[in-house]
Write a protein that holds these residues in place. Structure first.
Motif, PDB file in Angstrom:
ATOM      1  N   SER A   1      -7.816 -26.264 -19.168  1.00 51.68           N
ATOM      2  CA  SER A   1      -8.739 -25.257 -18.632  1.00 51.68           C
ATOM      3  C   SER A   1      -8.302 -24.803 -17.243  1.00 51.68           C
ATOM      4  O   SER A   1      -8.357 -23.613 -16.924  1.00 51.68           O
ATOM      5  CB  SER A   1     -10.160 -25.807 -18.567  1.00 51.68           C
ATOM      6  N   PHE A   2      -7.854 -25.754 -16.415  1.00 53.51           N
ATOM      7  CA  PHE A   2      -7.408 -25.388 -15.075  1.00 53.51           C
ATOM      8  C   PHE A   2      -6.162 -24.501 -15.151  1.00 53.51           C
ATOM      9  O   PHE A   2      -6.079 -23.468 -14.491  1.00 53.51           O
ATOM     10  CB  PHE A   2      -7.130 -26.628 -14.227  1.00 53.51           C
ATOM     11  N   LEU A   3      -5.196 -24.904 -15.961  1.00 51.35           N
ATOM     12  CA  LEU A   3      -3.955 -24.123 -16.069  1.00 51.35           C
ATOM     13  C   LEU A   3      -4.201 -22.747 -16.688  1.00 51.35           C
ATOM     14  O   LEU A   3      -3.558 -21.772 -16.300  1.00 51.35           O
ATOM     15  CB  LEU A   3      -2.907 -24.902 -16.851  1.00 51.35           C
TER      16      LEU A   3
ATOM     17  N   LYS B   1      -3.437 -19.127 -14.969  1.00 55.71           N
ATOM     18  CA  LYS B   1      -2.742 -18.055 -15.684  1.00 55.71           C
ATOM     19  C   LYS B   1      -3.538 -16.751 -15.669  1.00 55.71           C
ATOM     20  O   LYS B   1      -2.971 -15.670 -15.524  1.00 55.71           O
ATOM     21  CB  LYS B   1      -2.481 -18.499 -17.129  1.00 55.71           C
ATOM     22  N   SER B   2      -4.868 -16.860 -15.786  1.00 51.08           N
ATOM     23  CA  SER B   2      -5.710 -15.664 -15.805  1.00 51.08           C
ATOM     24  C   SER B   2      -6.011 -15.120 -14.409  1.00 51.08           C
ATOM     25  O   SER B   2      -6.560 -14.029 -14.285  1.00 51.08           O
ATOM     26  CB  SER B   2      -7.025 -15.962 -16.532  1.00 51.08           C
ATOM     27  N   GLY B   3      -5.699 -15.890 -13.376  1.00 50.39           N
ATOM     28  CA  GLY B   3      -5.960 -15.441 -12.012  1.00 50.39           C
ATOM     29  C   GLY B   3      -7.277 -15.932 -11.444  1.00 50.39           C
ATOM     30  O   GLY B   3      -7.628 -15.619 -10.316  1.00 50.39           O
ATOM     31  N   LYS B   4      -8.015 -16.717 -12.212  1.00 50.33           N
ATOM     32  CA  LYS B   4      -9.298 -17.255 -11.749  1.00 50.33           C
ATOM     33  C   LYS B   4      -9.084 -18.325 -10.678  1.00 50.33           C
ATOM     34  O   LYS B   4      -9.881 -18.455  -9.760  1.00 50.33           O
ATOM     35  CB  LYS B   4     -10.056 -17.846 -12.936  1.00 50.33           C
ATOM     36  N   TYR B   5      -8.015 -19.097 -10.810  1.00 54.36           N
ATOM     37  CA  TYR B   5      -7.680 -20.164  -9.863  1.00 54.36           C
ATOM     38  C   TYR B   5      -6.374 -19.797  -9.158  1.00 54.36           C
ATOM     39  O   TYR B   5      -5.588 -18.998  -9.662  1.00 54.36           O
ATOM     40  CB  TYR B   5      -7.539 -21.496 -10.591  1.00 54.36           C
TER      41      TYR B   5
ATOM     42  N   ILE C   1      -7.080 -24.552  -2.510  1.00 54.47           N
ATOM     43  CA  ILE C   1      -8.012 -25.380  -3.278  1.00 54.47           C
ATOM     44  C   ILE C   1      -9.337 -25.510  -2.528  1.00 54.47           C
ATOM     45  O   ILE C   1     -10.411 -25.446  -3.127  1.00 54.47           O
ATOM     46  CB  ILE C   1      -7.401 -26.760  -3.587  1.00 54.47           C
ATOM     47  N   ARG C   2      -9.272 -25.652  -1.211  1.00 57.42           N
ATOM     48  CA  ARG C   2     -10.496 -25.747  -0.406  1.00 57.42           C
ATOM     49  C   ARG C   2     -11.335 -24.473  -0.557  1.00 57.42           C
ATOM     50  O   ARG C   2     -12.539 -24.525  -0.760  1.00 57.42           O
ATOM     51  CB  ARG C   2     -10.142 -25.982   1.056  1.00 57.42           C
ATOM     52  N   SER C   3     -10.688 -23.298  -0.491  1.00 55.36           N
ATOM     53  CA  SER C   3     -11.431 -22.040  -0.634  1.00 55.36           C
ATOM     54  C   SER C   3     -11.953 -21.875  -2.071  1.00 55.36           C
ATOM     55  O   SER C   3     -13.035 -21.338  -2.273  1.00 55.36           O
ATOM     56  CB  SER C   3     -10.585 -20.846  -0.214  1.00 55.36           C
TER      57      SER C   3
END
Length: 75
Positions: A38-40, A44-48, A66-68
């Motif tokens: 889910s994280f990866l 890939k989608s730009g959410k993270y 990661i903090r932001s």
């Protein structure tokens, strides 16, 4: 890193430091409680945030990113 503040001010975090690893000795708590896939997929989608390639087989994320993300998810 201390128990009260597990995130250093400036650093790189590997994936297992972000999503945690309960099988490690001692267990590593998750900063973001989400599965690896889910994280990866979110990356890939730009959410993270996108990772930084530190070497041929080493990928990490900037602690600032990661903090932001944690602040954004908490809002």
């Amino acid at each position: 890193m201390t128990a009260s503040n597990p995130i250093p001010p400036v650093a790189f975090l590997k994936l297992w430091q972000i999503i945690g690893n309960p099988k490690a000795v001692p267990p590593i708590p998750a900063l973001i409680p989400i599965g690896r896939t889910s994280f990866l997929n979110g990356v890939k989608s730009g959410k993270y945030p996108k990772p930084v390639k530190l070497g041929v087989r080493t990928t990490a994320w900037r602690v600032e990113d990661i903090r932001s993300l944690i602040e954004k998810l908490g809002a």
